[in-house]
Each structure stands twice: as C-alpha cells, then as structure tokens.
Motif scaffolding. Structure first.
Motif, PDB file in Angstrom:
ATOM      1  N   PHE A 128       5.046  59.063  30.891  1.00 26.92           N
ATOM      2  CA  PHE A 128       4.565  58.507  29.634  1.00 26.92           C
ATOM      3  C   PHE A 128       3.049  58.388  29.601  1.00 26.92           C
ATOM      4  O   PHE A 128       2.439  58.483  28.536  1.00 26.92           O
ATOM      5  CB  PHE A 128       5.260  57.185  29.319  1.00 26.92           C
ATOM      6  CG  PHE A 128       6.620  57.427  28.738  1.00 26.92           C
ATOM      7  CD1 PHE A 128       6.759  57.734  27.392  1.00 26.92           C
ATOM      8  CD2 PHE A 128       7.746  57.431  29.544  1.00 26.92           C
ATOM      9  CE1 PHE A 128       8.012  58.017  26.855  1.00 26.92           C
ATOM     10  CE2 PHE A 128       9.001  57.707  29.016  1.00 26.92           C
ATOM     11  CZ  PHE A 128       9.129  58.000  27.668  1.00 26.92           C
ATOM     12  N   VAL A 157       1.014  60.592  30.902  1.00 26.38           N
ATOM     13  CA  VAL A 157       0.538  61.921  30.530  1.00 26.38           C
ATOM     14  C   VAL A 157       0.694  62.141  29.024  1.00 26.38           C
ATOM     15  O   VAL A 157      -0.198  62.661  28.357  1.00 26.38           O
ATOM     16  CB  VAL A 157       1.291  63.010  31.325  1.00 26.38           C
ATOM     17  CG1 VAL A 157       1.032  64.385  30.750  1.00 26.38           C
ATOM     18  CG2 VAL A 157       0.863  62.976  32.779  1.00 26.38           C
ATOM     19  N   LEU A 158       1.821  61.689  28.489  1.00 26.83           N
ATOM     20  CA  LEU A 158       2.005  61.816  27.044  1.00 26.83           C
ATOM     21  C   LEU A 158       1.002  60.945  26.284  1.00 26.83           C
ATOM     22  O   LEU A 158       0.540  61.308  25.205  1.00 26.83           O
ATOM     23  CB  LEU A 158       3.434  61.451  26.656  1.00 26.83           C
ATOM     24  CG  LEU A 158       4.481  62.440  27.169  1.00 26.83           C
ATOM     25  CD1 LEU A 158       5.883  62.009  26.767  1.00 26.83           C
ATOM     26  CD2 LEU A 158       4.216  63.839  26.652  1.00 26.83           C
ATOM     27  N   VAL A 163      -2.053  60.396  27.235  1.00 25.07           N
ATOM     28  CA  VAL A 163      -3.315  61.146  27.188  1.00 25.07           C
ATOM     29  C   VAL A 163      -3.298  62.110  26.007  1.00 25.07           C
ATOM     30  O   VAL A 163      -4.256  62.196  25.242  1.00 25.07           O
ATOM     31  CB  VAL A 163      -3.543  61.922  28.506  1.00 25.07           C
ATOM     32  CG1 VAL A 163      -4.775  62.798  28.388  1.00 25.07           C
ATOM     33  CG2 VAL A 163      -3.697  60.961  29.663  1.00 25.07           C
ATOM     34  N   LEU A 164      -2.177  62.795  25.843  1.00 28.01           N
ATOM     35  CA  LEU A 164      -2.036  63.706  24.709  1.00 28.01           C
ATOM     36  C   LEU A 164      -2.246  62.962  23.398  1.00 28.01           C
ATOM     37  O   LEU A 164      -2.966  63.409  22.501  1.00 28.01           O
ATOM     38  CB  LEU A 164      -0.639  64.331  24.745  1.00 28.01           C
ATOM     39  CG  LEU A 164      -0.259  65.290  23.620  1.00 28.01           C
ATOM     40  CD1 LEU A 164      -1.097  66.543  23.668  1.00 28.01           C
ATOM     41  CD2 LEU A 164       1.213  65.656  23.691  1.00 28.01           C
ATOM     42  N   VAL A 175      -3.805  59.996  22.924  1.00 30.67           N
ATOM     43  CA  VAL A 175      -5.183  59.519  22.790  1.00 30.67           C
ATOM     44  C   VAL A 175      -6.098  60.663  22.355  1.00 30.67           C
ATOM     45  O   VAL A 175      -6.948  60.493  21.476  1.00 30.67           O
ATOM     46  CB  VAL A 175      -5.681  58.914  24.123  1.00 30.67           C
ATOM     47  CG1 VAL A 175      -7.181  58.684  24.087  1.00 30.67           C
ATOM     48  CG2 VAL A 175      -4.949  57.621  24.413  1.00 30.67           C
ATOM     49  N   LEU A 176      -5.884  61.841  22.954  1.00 29.59           N
ATOM     50  CA  LEU A 176      -6.702  63.005  22.602  1.00 29.59           C
ATOM     51  C   LEU A 176      -6.572  63.319  21.115  1.00 29.59           C
ATOM     52  O   LEU A 176      -7.557  63.516  20.416  1.00 29.59           O
ATOM     53  CB  LEU A 176      -6.241  64.184  23.451  1.00 29.59           C
ATOM     54  CG  LEU A 176      -7.021  65.507  23.386  1.00 29.59           C
ATOM     55  CD1 LEU A 176      -6.893  66.213  24.727  1.00 29.59           C
ATOM     56  CD2 LEU A 176      -6.515  66.425  22.316  1.00 29.59           C
ATOM     57  N   ASP A 190      -8.202  60.466  19.012  1.00 28.23           N
ATOM     58  CA  ASP A 190      -9.663  60.510  19.072  1.00 28.23           C
ATOM     59  C   ASP A 190     -10.211  61.640  18.200  1.00 28.23           C
ATOM     60  O   ASP A 190     -11.180  61.464  17.463  1.00 28.23           O
ATOM     61  CB  ASP A 190     -10.096  60.700  20.529  1.00 28.23           C
ATOM     62  CG  ASP A 190     -11.609  60.748  20.655  1.00 28.23           C
ATOM     63  OD1 ASP A 190     -12.263  59.787  20.227  1.00 28.23           O
ATOM     64  OD2 ASP A 190     -12.129  61.763  21.157  1.00 28.23           O
ATOM     65  N   LEU A 191      -9.540  62.796  18.296  1.00 24.40           N
ATOM     66  CA  LEU A 191      -9.972  63.951  17.523  1.00 24.40           C
ATOM     67  C   LEU A 191      -9.845  63.668  16.029  1.00 24.40           C
ATOM     68  O   LEU A 191     -10.751  63.961  15.242  1.00 24.40           O
ATOM     69  CB  LEU A 191      -9.107  65.151  17.908  1.00 24.40           C
ATOM     70  CG  LEU A 191      -9.686  66.534  17.655  1.00 24.40           C
ATOM     71  CD1 LEU A 191     -10.902  66.751  18.513  1.00 24.40           C
ATOM     72  CD2 LEU A 191      -8.641  67.590  17.969  1.00 24.40           C
ATOM     73  N   ASN A 247     -12.389  61.029  14.551  1.00 27.46           N
ATOM     74  CA  ASN A 247     -13.723  61.554  14.300  1.00 27.46           C
ATOM     75  C   ASN A 247     -13.726  62.693  13.296  1.00 27.46           C
ATOM     76  O   ASN A 247     -14.719  62.903  12.601  1.00 27.46           O
ATOM     77  CB  ASN A 247     -14.337  62.058  15.607  1.00 27.46           C
ATOM     78  CG  ASN A 247     -14.730  60.922  16.506  1.00 27.46           C
ATOM     79  OD1 ASN A 247     -15.383  59.988  16.077  1.00 27.46           O
ATOM     80  ND2 ASN A 247     -14.299  60.984  17.752  1.00 27.46           N
ATOM     81  N   ALA A 292     -15.180  67.850  15.812  1.00 26.73           N
ATOM     82  CA  ALA A 292     -13.878  67.195  15.788  1.00 26.73           C
ATOM     83  C   ALA A 292     -13.046  67.687  14.613  1.00 26.73           C
ATOM     84  O   ALA A 292     -11.843  67.936  14.742  1.00 26.73           O
ATOM     85  CB  ALA A 292     -14.051  65.682  15.717  1.00 26.73           C
ATOM     86  N   GLY A 352     -11.829  70.984  15.372  1.00 28.10           N
ATOM     87  CA  GLY A 352     -10.770  70.809  16.369  1.00 28.10           C
ATOM     88  C   GLY A 352      -9.453  70.423  15.725  1.00 28.10           C
ATOM     89  O   GLY A 352      -8.396  70.909  16.121  1.00 28.10           O
ATOM     90  N   ILE A 379      -6.201  72.584  16.229  1.00 26.07           N
ATOM     91  CA  ILE A 379      -5.033  72.029  16.903  1.00 26.07           C
ATOM     92  C   ILE A 379      -3.838  72.062  15.959  1.00 26.07           C
ATOM     93  O   ILE A 379      -2.700  72.289  16.377  1.00 26.07           O
ATOM     94  CB  ILE A 379      -5.332  70.594  17.401  1.00 26.07           C
ATOM     95  CG1 ILE A 379      -4.735  70.401  18.779  1.00 26.07           C
ATOM     96  CG2 ILE A 379      -4.806  69.533  16.481  1.00 26.07           C
ATOM     97  CD1 ILE A 379      -5.225  69.185  19.472  1.00 26.07           C
TER      98      ILE A 379
END
Lengths: 307, 281
Positions: free
Chosen positions: A32, A34-35, A37-38, A40-41, A44-45, A48, A277, A280, A284
């Motif tokens: 969880f 690791v997920l 981090v995904l 949050v990434l 954050d993207l 912004n 961002a 991005g 994404i």
C-alpha cells in the motif's frame, strides 16, 4: 522432561506464527505504501498542473512567457510520430511474431533471433537514440524529422509487439490448427483465416501497451535532436487539390509531449514548472488511458473466448 | 519468406546498434587511448583542457543505480512474496495491475516528481542537500523499478509447482517458512534474473537522472552530491548542437558503447538464469 520439550516446541510454533503474521503485515503495508507513492505523484502533478489546463493551453505554441505557452505543437507532434511508429512497427512485429511461433524450425538461427529479441527488449532506450542519430539522421540523411522519430520509436517497441503477438498465438489450442489442416487448409490459410482473427484481441492489446510506452519515451528523441521550441505546425497531410495527400510533414522538425515537459522542468522559473505539471497531466492521462484500455480489452477477450 | 525477413529484422537492429557504436567509438579511440578512457578521473571533453575519463560518469551511474536497487530489491521481493504466497486471489488480481501501473508512467514524469517533490521533501530532513542530487534521483528510480522486480519475481514464484508448497505445509511450516525455505530457493534463478534485469534497467535509465541528478560529471560515491551519469551526459550533449564528426560528437558513442556493453552483459546473464529456471520443472 517431555513436558518441558513440549513447552519448548509450543513456544517455537507460537514464535513462528508471530513471524508469519508480522511478515503478512509488512507485505500489506509495503504494497500500500508503493500505491501511496503512485497516488501522491498523481495528486502532486494534478495540484500543480490542473489550474493551468485551459483551451488556450492546447491551442498555443510554446513561448518565452510561461502563462502564454501551450502544447499545440507538442500534441500534434506526438500524434504524428505515433502514427509513423504504429505504421512501421505493427506489420513487421506481427509478421515476425507469426513466423517465430508458427513457421520457424528449431535451429540455431531461430535460437539466435529469440535470444536477440529478449536482449533488444533490455537495451536502454537512449541507445536506440544513438543508433538513430548515427544511421537515420546522418547515414540515410533523414534529418531530425518526424519520420526519423517515428522509425526510432518503432524499433524500440518492435520487441514488445513481437513478444505479445507470440503470446497471443500461443494461447490458441493446437487442435484448431490441426482441425484446419485436416480439412485441407494450407499453412498460410490456417494463419490467415484462423490464427490471426483469433489472436487479434491479444495482439491489439500488446500494440496498445507498446504504443503507450512509446508515447512517454523522451531520451531517444532528445538524442536524435528533437527541438524543444517549435512555434509552427508541420504541413498538413491533406490538401485541397490533387494528389490530396502530402507527405511533406514526414520531414518536418518536431517536438513531442514528453520533450516539451522536459524542457519546462529544466527551467528554473516556477511558472514553467506549473506548465510542466500541466503537460505531465495530459501525458499521464494519455498513457494511463491507453493502459486502461489495454487492460479492459484483455479482460474482455479473456472472458469471451472459450476453447 | 517475408515473415522470416520480418523476424530477421531484429538481428539487423542489433547489428545496426553494435555497428554504429563501434564505428563512431573507433574514431574516438584513435584520438583518446583506451587507458586514459578507463583511468582518467576527469570527464571534460568539451573544455579546452580535455579529459576523457569515463569513470567519473560511470560512478554517477553506479551510485544512482545502487540507491535505486537498495530500495527496489527488498521492497519488490517482499511485495512479490506477499502477492504470490499470502494475498487472496481477488486481491492479487486487483493489486498486481495497479502496481504495474507504476511502470507505465512516463519516465519524464518521474523526473519531475524527483526534482520538484522528493528533493524538497528530503531537504526537510537533510538541510544541506543540493537541489540536484543522486539520492532523490536514485530513490525515485527505485520506485520506478519496484513493479519490474515484483512482477518478475512473482511470476517466478508462481511457477514453482504446488507440491513443493504442499510438502512444506505438511511438515507444519508456516506460510513465511514455506516462502523462505521452499518457494524462494526453488524460484532462485527466476528471482535473481529479475534482480539482474532490474539493475540493467537502472543503469540505462535516462530522464530521471538527467532531470534530478544534475549534469555535472563528478567522481564521487556520496549520493547527496550532484553527478552526471553516462545517460545524462548523452542527453546533455544532444541538447547542445555538436557538429557531426567532431570528437565531442564521438564521445557520446563511446559512452553509449560502455553503457550498451554493461546492459548487454547483464541481460545475457539474466536470460540464461531464467532459462535454467525453466528447465528445472
């Protein structure tokens, strides 16, 4: 005495059960995290980038002024490069996959090709860029163009297309081939009328995954010298008069989404980071969208086909 | 026949890669001796006082890769064990694609994340950390590689036949003991091939390090410092406008050849380990 041994054993069992639980917990937590981090990434993207997304962001060229800059030339470039990539990689990749799975005899050439494909899949993408710089740009003199970029990326995704074609073919039971051949079909008829249609779902999924990888590739295109500041569009492929289709755009300089984003990230001003961002977010959205489509297709075909 | 040509094209690609790398590198080594290339500690090919010591680039590549692997190998392995031996079927079917999504994110976005999110976060704990540093680039690269390690290792562990697990459980082992004592040794070559491929992935990664680790060649092993990797150098040169045929242009092919040989070696090792693993069952 025996009571003591029993107690000892019970204690050991108890300890091992604890270890088991603890490890299970660590596994859940790490998965969880690791997920997270995904997550949050993405947050954050979006935090912004989303405020910068507007119609003018999609319809403006890059600019010295962060708030006037847009991604028009980048997304047009991405679509054109992807078109060339798909046209070059798909026929060759699928044909190679069919050959290796259905025709190839077990000999040293086949063996060499197989090891080679595994190896190519592991070659860093920037190396493909170097090769393209040396061969396409300078030996064949294609210049730093959309054509060069598309061909470079098609070489990069070729192993993925080949491997997924083979995997799709492998799931077709041998009985189908035997039945068709028993009915008098030639090898080519078996491939054309049975194997290709039945594996189409899997092959298609593989192609989408491969293209989603190509869409985010930056390094090889930087290496062949993609420009980061393009304030014009390539010539339109369609014309009002005969012959209606023009190929001039193939040799036009270009930029693509990830390169535009890289350019904005590497500037010191915070306003450009916001643009990065936003680019991005679009990027994404494209690549996760393609992956989601591939997952959906895989799921659908897996359900539909019953041998 | 056409189909064969298509399959053979992959060989042509490899030949093209090796050919062009060797051709341009040979021009390079006519000017710079191999000994200087491998032993000089400075890499300043574009200055008047030119030095061509690949080691200062290789050290950057090595440090970022090691930071990435220190994070990715343990975490990836634990996740693989969890997914393969503990997680219920439905949960695995949901979690595995989600983790693999991490590998689908374009690397340039990871670079953005490393420079503008992870570095400021790390600076909160390590106030003297410079804006460009190998630590944050390496960590983000680690996150990027986790799905690679976990997916490949999980496949290897799931390839272990059920009766090996059953034998272990019949002896009264817990799931943890079974995973550690029975499943992992049986999947050893598959798992180690995953590790090797992950390492090869890390040394070839470009955008994260080019964005977040800086572009200055720096012979150091301190991950808190900025340093260029081999890949970052190639990007840096490509961004400028070096004329075709100059020594500066040839340096990127020499650097590329170094990178290619390293990954080629690792990939071959990984491939043969994987093959051995298949033969056992």
């Amino acid at each position: 005495m025996t009571a003591e041994i029993m107690k000892d054993i019970k204690k050991k069992i108890y300890e091992h059960k604890i270890y088991d639980r603890v490890f299970s917990l660590i596994g859940v937590i790490l998965t969880f995290m690791v997920l997270m981090v995904l997550f949050v990434l993405l947050i954050d993207l979006m935090r912004n980038g989303v405020p910068r997304l507007s119609v003018s962001f999609f319809t403006s060229y890059p600019s010295r002024f962060a708030n006037r800059a847009g991604i028009l030339s980048a997304w047009v470039g991405t679509i054109l490069v992807m078109t060339v990539t798909a046209i070059a990689a798909v026929p060759i990749g699928v044909a190679a996959g069919i050959y290796l799975e259905e025709y190839a005899r077990k000999n040293w050439i086949t063996n060499l090709i197989e090891i080679n494909i595994t190896n190519l899949a592991g070659v860093p993408s920037i190396i493909y860029g170097l090769m393209a710089l040396g061969i396409f740009v300078y030996q064949l003199e294609l210049g730093q163009s959309i054509l060069t970029a598309g061909l470079t990326l098609s070489l990069l995704i070729l192993p993925i297309v080949i491997v997924s074609t083979r995997e799709a073919l492998r799931t077709i039971p041998i009985g189908i081939r035997e039945a068709a051949q028993a009915a008098g079909a030639t090898k080519w008829q078996v491939v054309k009328d049975h194997l290709v249609p039945y594996s189409a779902g899997g092959v298609f999924t593989g192609i989408i995954i491969a293209l989603s990888r190509a869409i985010g590739e930056t390094a090889p295109l930087l290496t062949i010298g993609a420009l980061t500041f393009i304030a014009f569009l390539p010539d339109s492929p369609f014309m009002g008069e005969f012959p209606y289709i023009s190929f001039d755009w193939l040799l036009s300089p270009f930029t693509v989404m990830p390169i535009q984003m890289f350019n904005w990230v590497s500037r010191p001003q915070i306003d450009f980071h916001k643009n990065a961002a936003a680019a991005g977010c679009v990027l994404i959205f494209m690549s996760i969208g393609m992956n989601a489509l591939a997952m959906y297709l895989r799921y659908k075909y897996r359900k539909k086909i019953q041998w | 026949m056409i189909l064969f040509l298509a399959a053979f094209s992959s060989i042509a690609i490899t030949a093209g890669i090796i050919g062009i790398l060797l051709y341009e590198s040979l021009q390079f080594f006519k000017v710079v001796s191999l000994v200087d290339f491998l032993t000089d500690r400075k890499w300043t090919p574009l200055f008047a006082d030119a030095h061509y010591g690949i080691m200062s680039l290789a050290s950057g590549t090595l440090v970022t890769s090691i930071v990435a692997l220190v994070l990715a190998l343990p975490v990836g392995t634990i996740i693989a064990i969890y997914l393969s031996e503990y997680a219920p079927y439905r949960m695995r079917e949901i979690l595995k694609p989600l983790i693999e999504l991490l590998g689908a994110i374009p690397t340039v976005i990871y670079g953005y994340f490393a420079l503008l999110f992870v570095t400021p976060l790390l600076q909160f704990f390590l106030p003297h950390l410079s804006t460009f540093n190998m630590l944050s680039a390496g960590l983000v690269m680690g996150v990027m590689i986790i799905p690679y390690v976990s997916s490949l290792s999980e496949d290897a562990m799931r390839g272990v036949p059920m009766h090996i697990r059953e034998a272990s459980y019949a002896m009264g082992a817990t799931r943890f003991q079974t995973a550690l004592g029975a499943v992992m040794p049986s999947a050893f070559s598959g798992i180690s091939s995953a590790y090797i491929l992950a390492f090869s992935r890390a040394i070839g990664e470009t955008m994260v390090v080019a964005i977040a680790a800086g572009m200055q060649p720096n012979f150091t092993i301190d991950p808190r410092e900025p340093a260029a990797t081999i890949t970052a150098y190639i990007v840096q040169v490509s961004l400028g406008d070096l004329p075709h045929g100059t020594i500066g242009y040839q340096t990127i092919f020499a650097a590329g050849l170094m990178l290619f040989s390293m990954t080629f070696l690792f990939n071959l090792m990984g491939h043969f380990l994987k093959k051995r693993f298949r033969k056992v069952y």
